[in-house]
Design a protein around this motif. Structure first.
Motif, PDB file in Angstrom:
ATOM      1  N   GLU A 156       0.842  -1.200   0.000  1.00  0.00           N
ATOM      2  CA  GLU A 156       0.000   0.000   0.000  1.00  0.00           C
ATOM      3  C   GLU A 156       0.872   1.242   0.000  1.00  0.00           C
ATOM      4  N   ALA A 157       1.837   1.251   0.910  1.00  0.00           N
ATOM      5  CA  ALA A 157       2.730   2.408   0.993  1.00  0.00           C
ATOM      6  C   ALA A 157       3.477   2.588  -0.315  1.00  0.00           C
ATOM      7  N   LEU A 158       3.938   1.465  -0.870  1.00  0.00           N
ATOM      8  CA  LEU A 158       4.709   1.524  -2.113  1.00  0.00           C
ATOM      9  C   LEU A 158       3.900   2.176  -3.217  1.00  0.00           C
TER      10      LEU A 158
ATOM     11  N   GLU B  11       8.525   9.716   8.054  1.00  0.00           N
ATOM     12  CA  GLU B  11       9.412  10.878   7.947  1.00  0.00           C
ATOM     13  C   GLU B  11      10.857  10.430   8.029  1.00  0.00           C
ATOM     14  N   PHE B  12      11.653  10.813   7.044  1.00  0.00           N
ATOM     15  CA  PHE B  12      13.085  10.467   7.056  1.00  0.00           C
ATOM     16  C   PHE B  12      13.793  11.348   8.061  1.00  0.00           C
ATOM     17  N   LYS B  13      14.468  10.738   9.015  1.00  0.00           N
ATOM     18  CA  LYS B  13      15.141  11.523  10.038  1.00  0.00           C
ATOM     19  C   LYS B  13      16.659  11.487   9.910  1.00  0.00           C
ATOM     20  N   GLY B  14      17.200  10.539   9.206  1.00  0.00           N
ATOM     21  CA  GLY B  14      18.659  10.475   9.051  1.00  0.00           C
ATOM     22  C   GLY B  14      19.336   9.894  10.268  1.00  0.00           C
ATOM     23  N   THR B  15      18.705   8.928  10.923  1.00  0.00           N
ATOM     24  CA  THR B  15      19.270   8.408  12.167  1.00  0.00           C
ATOM     25  C   THR B  15      19.984   7.073  12.017  1.00  0.00           C
ATOM     26  N   ILE B  16      19.884   6.449  10.851  1.00  0.00           N
ATOM     27  CA  ILE B  16      20.552   5.147  10.750  1.00  0.00           C
ATOM     28  C   ILE B  16      21.603   5.132   9.646  1.00  0.00           C
ATOM     29  N   GLU B  17      22.410   4.084   9.673  1.00  0.00           N
ATOM     30  CA  GLU B  17      23.424   3.867   8.636  1.00  0.00           C
ATOM     31  C   GLU B  17      22.972   2.730   7.750  1.00  0.00           C
ATOM     32  N   VAL B  18      23.360   2.780   6.471  1.00  0.00           N
ATOM     33  CA  VAL B  18      23.115   1.653   5.578  1.00  0.00           C
ATOM     34  C   VAL B  18      24.470   1.055   5.255  1.00  0.00           C
TER      35      VAL B  18
ATOM     36  N   GLU C 296       7.846  15.316   2.089  1.00  0.00           N
ATOM     37  CA  GLU C 296       6.473  15.672   1.698  1.00  0.00           C
ATOM     38  C   GLU C 296       5.767  14.456   1.148  1.00  0.00           C
ATOM     39  N   ILE C 297       6.492  13.698   0.310  1.00  0.00           N
ATOM     40  CA  ILE C 297       5.914  12.490  -0.287  1.00  0.00           C
ATOM     41  C   ILE C 297       5.713  11.418   0.781  1.00  0.00           C
ATOM     42  N   LEU C 298       6.712  11.257   1.649  1.00  0.00           N
ATOM     43  CA  LEU C 298       6.611  10.218   2.679  1.00  0.00           C
ATOM     44  C   LEU C 298       5.491  10.508   3.667  1.00  0.00           C
ATOM     45  N   ALA C 299       5.171  11.771   3.819  1.00  0.00           N
ATOM     46  CA  ALA C 299       4.091  12.134   4.746  1.00  0.00           C
ATOM     47  C   ALA C 299       2.792  11.464   4.337  1.00  0.00           C
ATOM     48  N   GLU C 300       2.646  11.251   3.032  1.00  0.00           N
ATOM     49  CA  GLU C 300       1.413  10.612   2.559  1.00  0.00           C
ATOM     50  C   GLU C 300       1.267   9.183   3.044  1.00  0.00           C
ATOM     51  N   VAL C 301       2.388   8.573   3.438  1.00  0.00           N
ATOM     52  CA  VAL C 301       2.273   7.218   3.971  1.00  0.00           C
ATOM     53  C   VAL C 301       2.664   7.210   5.448  1.00  0.00           C
ATOM     54  N   GLY C 302       2.605   8.375   6.030  1.00  0.00           N
ATOM     55  CA  GLY C 302       2.836   8.476   7.460  1.00  0.00           C
ATOM     56  C   GLY C 302       4.265   8.241   7.902  1.00  0.00           C
TER      57      GLY C 302
ATOM     58  N   TYR D  90      11.663   5.412   2.053  1.00  0.00           N
ATOM     59  CA  TYR D  90      10.620   4.702   2.804  1.00  0.00           C
ATOM     60  C   TYR D  90      11.205   3.499   3.521  1.00  0.00           C
ATOM     61  N   ASN D  91      12.008   2.736   2.807  1.00  0.00           N
ATOM     62  CA  ASN D  91      12.620   1.551   3.412  1.00  0.00           C
ATOM     63  C   ASN D  91      13.532   1.940   4.561  1.00  0.00           C
ATOM     64  N   ILE D  92      14.252   3.071   4.385  1.00  0.00           N
ATOM     65  CA  ILE D  92      15.127   3.532   5.461  1.00  0.00           C
ATOM     66  C   ILE D  92      14.293   3.915   6.685  1.00  0.00           C
ATOM     67  N   CYS D  93      13.142   4.559   6.436  1.00  0.00           N
ATOM     68  CA  CYS D  93      12.273   4.945   7.558  1.00  0.00           C
ATOM     69  C   CYS D  93      11.859   3.741   8.384  1.00  0.00           C
ATOM     70  N   LEU D  94      11.586   2.620   7.710  1.00  0.00           N
ATOM     71  CA  LEU D  94      11.181   1.420   8.446  1.00  0.00           C
ATOM     72  C   LEU D  94      12.280   1.010   9.414  1.00  0.00           C
ATOM     73  N   ALA D  95      13.517   1.079   8.954  1.00  0.00           N
ATOM     74  CA  ALA D  95      14.634   0.727   9.829  1.00  0.00           C
ATOM     75  C   ALA D  95      14.805   1.763  10.933  1.00  0.00           C
ATOM     76  N   GLU D  96      14.602   3.052  10.569  1.00  0.00           N
ATOM     77  CA  GLU D  96      14.715   4.103  11.591  1.00  0.00           C
ATOM     78  C   GLU D  96      13.718   3.861  12.705  1.00  0.00           C
ATOM     79  N   GLU D  97      12.501   3.489  12.303  1.00  0.00           N
ATOM     80  CA  GLU D  97      11.475   3.243  13.313  1.00  0.00           C
ATOM     81  C   GLU D  97      11.830   2.073  14.205  1.00  0.00           C
ATOM     82  N   ALA D  98      12.508   1.080  13.615  1.00  0.00           N
ATOM     83  CA  ALA D  98      12.914  -0.078  14.424  1.00  0.00           C
ATOM     84  C   ALA D  98      14.207   0.195  15.182  1.00  0.00           C
ATOM     85  N   GLY D  99      14.791   1.345  14.943  1.00  0.00           N
ATOM     86  CA  GLY D  99      16.037   1.692  15.636  1.00  0.00           C
ATOM     87  C   GLY D  99      17.218   0.834  15.219  1.00  0.00           C
ATOM     88  N   LEU D 100      17.216   0.381  13.969  1.00  0.00           N
ATOM     89  CA  LEU D 100      18.277  -0.519  13.510  1.00  0.00           C
ATOM     90  C   LEU D 100      18.971   0.013  12.269  1.00  0.00           C
TER      91      LEU D 100
END
Lengths: 170, 291, 810
Positions: free
Chosen positions: A149-151, B112-119, B104-110, B62-72
């Motif tokens: 959905e997000a994608l 926010e990129f914060k820049g807290t993790i490393e890839v 702005e785009i990520l806000a639509e899926v709730g 978006y994928n980075i945000c998922l990791a940011e939220e998990a703190g990883l």
């Protein structure tokens, strides 16, 4: 007369590219040719030459650049971008040109497949039931669900459109 | 214990269980925990970037945000995933305007990129979190007398300004890691040149020409196998080797193994558990060397 | 001080102005202003009969302040002031205003309004004149001596000029030998004669035959009277003020006595230490004790202390026939007192090993132009033979690569200017010496812009030198043949070439000399973004810096060829001579002054002053206070605009003088439009107003102009005060950011405008009533436009609603 027409075309295609994500650095190029000799594809296929593609874009030869084969032959190795003395983001520039070309209806058919897979399954490569079963056999954990959905929301918010399958290019 | 969110991408789960198996097993042995997060999507590598670069960057974010939220922090196995995510991460951390646009785009899926993790790339985790010395010490089946040609692929090294993986002209971490396993790292002509992987399906002729060049150069230098970091490189040189054989009528017998597979073998993992049969070019010769 | 008696002199410019302005009305108005004791009207007052009137009025003691409405004040006021001084009145008690270009011309369509504005302008001048104080002339000693830092072409040339003119010159060089890059370059383009020769300082030492050119080597340079040369020395500290600097120099030990060494070379024959010879591009070795060949000066050996074994060996000491070697020599500190400093530190080659794909660091057959110069030089390590450093075999195939680290956004984005010619020179010299050599030059652009340079390029082509338009991506080593392969695309042919080479020569960027940052800090000088020393203004004031008494010349400001460096050196010598020639520095005391009772020791002003003129000094109560050095202060007033406590004022632009002008200008409207105050800096802003009038541009008469030395002097409270005084809109007009004549004033003013806008908003005043404009003298049209725009804005916004407190205060 000729000059007027050329001037208008030069301004508009060059501007079009530089206003695109990835195309911002087009005009920094001073045609030194480092990218050309860094390019593994250019050494094998004379129809692809990154310096030439940039020159054509700077001169406003929009049709030639967008409808031609050349821009699809970049292998995205980033050697050119790495070595460019003017920090022109050449590989990103090729993506930008491809983006414009696709919107104009030119593209190799394989991109259509990639887009479909992405929009339907959230992956560029489909993962069949067979593969998922095999994972079990290998002792690998089952695959997690994809955030479809997000994608799709993101794709539509950024104007991502599936390219049409055309005759163009190998 | 160091924990990372494992980013598998698409090609590895679809085609290369060998990479996933060897990576999971080796990291487990070396004390790194891998977490599988929900909702990761395709990283949007070059084929998708070619369709829409902005979408690709947003999806990567978006994928980075998922990791940011998990703190990883994220560890990627595939060069393409590494490049896509690491470049997006670096660019968004550096450029405020770009970040605002993407958020702005990520806000639509709730999100926010914060820049807290490393890839990080799998190799970086080995170097930074475990270290060459620790790996050396963990080797139970040294790959002595094995001559390995290191192949970084393109997207681990370049563009170096954003990826910060290793020196783009004189990299050495893969060579160091090969030697840590007791093997010999072979220098060969045009080591850093692209294998042509991304041209497969677009121009198979060019792709095979480039793959062949790599096989020729590594063979000339005396390598017995090539080690890769990327599933695309793997396909280009493994399946590609078979295709090169039919097109050029040349046999190379050059097994292609991901570094994680060599590592797994050296750490004593049973070869049967590594899905080595999925390789098109048989790896028997390597297995014989470590027996 | 006696009561002000103001004489007002109205020039009608041959009756031109009286056709527009009502001079009778103006005269009547001025008559009624208190303290005006004399009013005169004439065709002009800056010369002739009119000027005599002023002189007489002063001599008759009828007036002690002079207000003149005259044409082109920026030119005429100089003459008026001089004349006033000769008549016995302090020249700073004069105020000259421009009723022509600031009033009659721009408002000719509205003569009645122009006259009202003229009244306001006169009132402002009178009120200011009342508050003017005499300004003294200060004299500071200027020692007739100079320190020249750097003994290359530029430094040596400047040294010769200055000694010729009778100044004492101290030339210091960090290397053990003079000559700089020229000593290593061998030949110079476009004449291909020896580098040392082209410097041709012309000294008048009587023992030398007077031929048309004398090279440094033959010129008896080192024997010039009044010239002291210190080699192996560096500047470690500079204190004092322009005209009187105290410079501390650290002289590294040479370990060889300059007065005894006869350069017999016996020492090198016994020295056991052999190291790669850096001077000769490591193409050969030298001993720990050595001398460079060819030698410029001094002809004395030197010991490399990093490799010498000293008393564990001392073989050289035993063998020296004149006992010149002293292994116990210590570093020496030398203190010099000089009047001015000239920086001539030159430039060096960029380190090409940064571009790893060219393998400069690990392929011995990849060298730079400077290293090739050593090979080509007959005195050099190979006796002029072009060889492959890897195996010593002759190099037949040579490939040059241009722009290595130049025109490169990753390293040095600029073009170094001289490398195309250097490579062409080397290529041509090689082809002359070895006609069957295969020489190619890989280039992005060939730049041959100087005199004779294009012919040089032509000749190179005629000699059969090949040109490849392309920047190579990589240099490979072919292990089988031992040759190098240069991977390059010839863009014109659109063909990939694998150029085989015995020798690859890189043309690296030219970057600032090592130690530039440290030296800049020691001297208090600024550097440009590319790291070179910043010239005050390359067009108007070349070789000068923002600091009086410190000059720059040669490659230290940017890479240059020898003829240009020579010119530059002559210029710096000239400037230095002008500065020191009278033995004193005279300047007026229009400088800043601190009210020590108010000074809060906050350190803002010392940090803000672009000239380092303010320092914090301890007072008796163990507390610091700011003090202004009158010699260093340039009179901009940026400190005034910065001080949070109003503790510092600028003489001749005091706050009370400024308030008086402001209030006077706003006290009479006489137009149907809202009053707009334009505060203009005297460098660019005010001159833009001049030019708008001169060009006959029109703008409304409600715009009133006030002159300040620099926009940076303007304070936020003054801006707010302008609104209280009656301005409905305020414009601040300054120089452009990179052209501010006082370095930072314009930008500081802008910051204050931004702050003032925030405050205005809080007070319920529309921030759009305040605006900053940046323009130059020739942009008079911009001023007229801005004036028009602000008038329209103020009109649209309507009258200002100022809050009045219970006490009637605004």
């Amino acid at each position: 007369m000729m000059t007027d027409k050329m001037e208008r075309t030069v301004m508009s295609f060059s501007d079009e590219v530089t206003s695109r994500h990835g195309g911002e650095t087009l005009t920094a190029c001073y045609q030194c040719g480092t990218c050309a000799s860094s390019c593994p594809v250019a050494k094998l296929d004379s129809s692809f030459n990154p310096r030439e593609i940039i020159k054509l874009s700077l001169l406003g030869e929009k049709e030639e650049v967008l409808s031609g084969n050349a821009i699809w032959l970049c292998c995205s190795c980033f050697n050119c971008q790495e070595r460019c003395p003017q920090k022109v983001e050449i590989a990103d520039l090729i993506y930008a040109l491809r983006n414009i070309a696709l919107e104009a209806g030119h593209s190799p058919s394989i991109y259509s497949d990639f887009a479909s897979a992405l929009m339907n399954e959230g992956r560029v490569v489909s993962i069949s039931k067979f593969v998922e079963k095999k994972r079990e056999e290998y002792g690998l954990p089952p695959l997690r669900p994809v955030g479809m959905e997000a994608l799709n929301k993101i794709l539509s918010a950024t104007g991502f459109t599936k390219p049409e399958k055309t005759e163009a290019t190998k | 214990m160091k924990r990372y969110a494992l980013f598998l991408g698409c090609t590895i789960p679809a085609r290369q269980p060998n990479y996933e198996l060897s990576a999971r097993k080796t990291l487990a042995k070396l004390g790194v925990e891998l977490v599988d997060l929900d909702n990761f999507t395709c990283c949007c590598p070059p084929p998708i970037q070619s369709i829409n670069l902005e979408s690709s960057q947003a999806v990567a974010a978006y994928n980075i945000c998922l990791a940011e939220e998990a703190g990883l922090d994220i560890v990627a196995l595939c060069n393409g995933c590494f490049e896509s995510l690491a470049m997006a991460n670096a660019a968004l951390k550096k450029d405020k305007n770009l970040r605002a646009k993407i958020n702005e785009i990520l806000a639509e899926v709730g999100k926010e990129f914060k820049g807290t993790i490393e890839v990080k790339h799998f190799l970086q985790v080995l170097i930074d979190d475990i270290g060459v010395e620790a790996i050396k010490a963990s080797v139970v089946k040294p790959l002595s007398t094995l001559k390995v040609a290191p192949f970084y692929g393109c997207h681990s090294l370049r563009p170096s300004e954003l990826l910060q993986f290793d020196d783009p002209e004189r990299p050495h971490i893969l060579e160091d890691l090969i030697e840590a396993l007791g093997a010999e790292s072979i220098e060969y002509r045009d080591k850093l040149k692209c294998c042509g992987g991304l041209l497969r399906g677009v121009s198979d002729d060019l792709a095979l020409d480039l793959a062949r060049e790599k096989l020729v150069n590594t063979t000339k230098a005396g390598a017995e196998c090539i080690t890769t970091l990327c599933p695309f490189c793997f396909v280009a040189l493994d399946i590609g080797q078979v295709q090169v054989k039919s097109k050029f009528n040349e046999v190379y017998d050059m097994p292609i193994l991901h570094y994680s597979e060599l590592l797994a073998l050296a750490l004593g993992v049973d070869p049967e558990e590594l899905a080595l049969r999925s390789h098109k070019v048989k790896t028997d010769m390597v297995l014989e060397k470590i027996a | 001080m006696e009561h002000p008696k103001i004489g007002v002199f109205l020039s009608d410019c041959g009756k031109q102005l009286s056709e527009i302005l009502d001079f009778d009305a103006m005269t009547n108005f001025v008559k009624n202003v208190p303290n005006v004791t004399l009013i005169a009207r004439d065709s002009e007052f800056w010369r002739g009969k009119g000027l005599q009137t002023i002189i007489d009025s002063i001599k008759d003691k009828k007036i002690n302040r002079v207000v003149v409405a005259e044409t082109l004040p920026k030119l005429s006021e100089v003459h008026i002031a001089e004349t006033v001084e000769n008549a016995g009145l302090n020249p700073y008690l004069v105020e000259v205003i421009d009723l022509k270009d600031h009033c009659a011309w721009p408002h000719r369509a509205t003569p009645k309004e122009a006259t009202e504005k003229a009244k306001a302008m006169l009132l402002a001048a009178i009120e200011r004149a009342k508050l003017l104080e005499p300004i003294e002339k200060l004299e500071f000693p200027a020692l007739k001596s100079a320190l020249i830092i750097g003994g290359g072409i530029a430094g040596m040339q400047a040294a010769v000029d200055l000694t010729d003119l009778g100044f004492q010159v101290n030339l210091i060089e960090k290397q053990p030998f003079l000559g700089g890059l020229a000593a290593r370059a061998g030949h110079f383009f476009p004449t291909d004669d020896c580098a040392i020769c082209i410097q041709s300082p012309s000294s008048d030492v009587k023992t030398i035959t007077h031929t048309s050119r004398k090279c440094v080597y033959r010129s008896g340079f080192s024997e010039l009277p009044n010239l002291k040369i210190l080699t192996n020395s560096r500047v470690v500290a500079v204190e004092g003020v322009p005209g009187n600097y105290t410079v501390t120099i650290e002289k590294k030990p040479r370990y060889v006595d300059e007065s005894k060494c006869i350069a017999c070379d016996k020492c090198t024959t016994v020295c056991p230490v052999e190291v790669p010879d850096e001077y000769n591009a490591k193409l050969k070795t030298r001993k720990a004790i050595y001398m460079n060949v060819p030698n410029v000066h001094p002809p004395v050996y030197v010991i490399d202390e990093s490799v010498c074994r000293f008393h564990d060996c001392a073989k050289c000491v035993k063998v020296c026939p004149t006992n010149a070697i002293d292994l116990d020599q210590k570093p020496e500190q030398v203190t010099l007192n000089v009047g001015s400093v000239v920086v001539a530190t030159g430039f060096r080659e960029f380190d090409s090993s940064a571009i790893k794909e060219y393998h400069y660091d690990d392929y011995p057959d990849v060298i730079t132009n400077l290293e090739l110069a050593r090979m080509i030089d007959g005195f050099g390590p190979t006796g002029g033979a072009i060889i492959r450093p890897s195996d010593g075999k002759p190099a037949k195939k040579i490939v040059f690569i241009q722009c290595v680290g130049s025109r490169d956004r990753r390293y040095n984005p600029y073009c170094s200017g001289i490398c195309c010619m250097i490579s062409l020179k080397h290529a041509s010299l090689i082809k002359s010496a070895v006609p069957d050599a295969d020489v190619s030059i890989c280039y992005i652009d060939i730049r041959t812009t100087g005199r004779e340079h294009e012919y040089y390029y032509e000749r190179a082509r005629e000699m059969g030198i090949k040109f490849v338009k392309g920047r190579p991506t990589e240099i490979y080593a072919d292990t089988e043949t031992g040759k190098l392969i240069v991977d390059v695309e010839d863009a014109l042919l659109k063909r990939f070439l694998d150029l085989e080479a015995d020798l690859v020569v890189l043309a690296p960027a030219m970057i600032p000399a090592e130690g530039t940052k440290e030296l800049a800090e020691i001297l208090g000088l600024e550097l440009e973004a590319d790291g070179f020393f910043k010239e005050y203004n390359a067009k108007l004031r070349p070789t000068e810096t923002k600091l009086r008494g410190i000059f720059l010349c040669g490659g230290t400001t940017f890479p240059k060829d020898a003829p240009t460096a020579s010119l530059h050196a002559h210029s710096a010598a000239m400037k230095t001579a002008k500065f020191l020639t009278s033995g004193k520095i005279v300047k007026d005391q229009r400088t800043a002054i601190v009210n020590e009772d108010y000074c809060g020791d906050c350190e803002f002003c010392p940090v803000t002053c672009p000239y380092g003129a303010i320092s914090l000094e301890p007072t008796t109560e163990d507390h610091f206070v700011a003090r202004v050095n009158d010699l260093l202060c340039e009179g901009c007033g940026v400190c005034v605009g910065t001080c949070p406590l109003n503790a510092i004022e600028l003489r001749h632009s005091r706050p009370n003088q400024m308030w008086a002008q402001m209030n006077a200008l706003m006290s009479i409207n006489g137009t149907s439009k809202p009053l707009v105050l334009a505060i203009c800096c005297q460098e660019c802003g005010h001159t833009a107003v001049d030019s708008s009038g001169m060009a006959g541009m029109q703008y409304p008469a409600n715009v009133r102009v006030m002159k300040v030395p620099c926009a940076g002097i303007v304070r936020v409270d003054q801006i707010l005060g302008a609104f209280k005084a009656g301005a409905q809109a305020v414009m601040v007009v300054g120089c452009k950011s990179d052209g501010c004549h006082y370095e930072v004033g314009s930008d500081k003013a802008e910051k204050k405008i931004d702050l003032a806008k925030v405050l205005l908003k809080e007070y319920g005043i529309e921030p759009e009533r305040l605006e900053m404009f940046k323009m130059v003298y020739i942009e008079g049209d911009k001023f007229a436009e801005a004036a028009q725009m602000m008038t329209e804005r103020a009109t649209k916004l309507g009258p200002l609603k100022l809050m009045v407190t219970e006490g009637g205060e605004i």
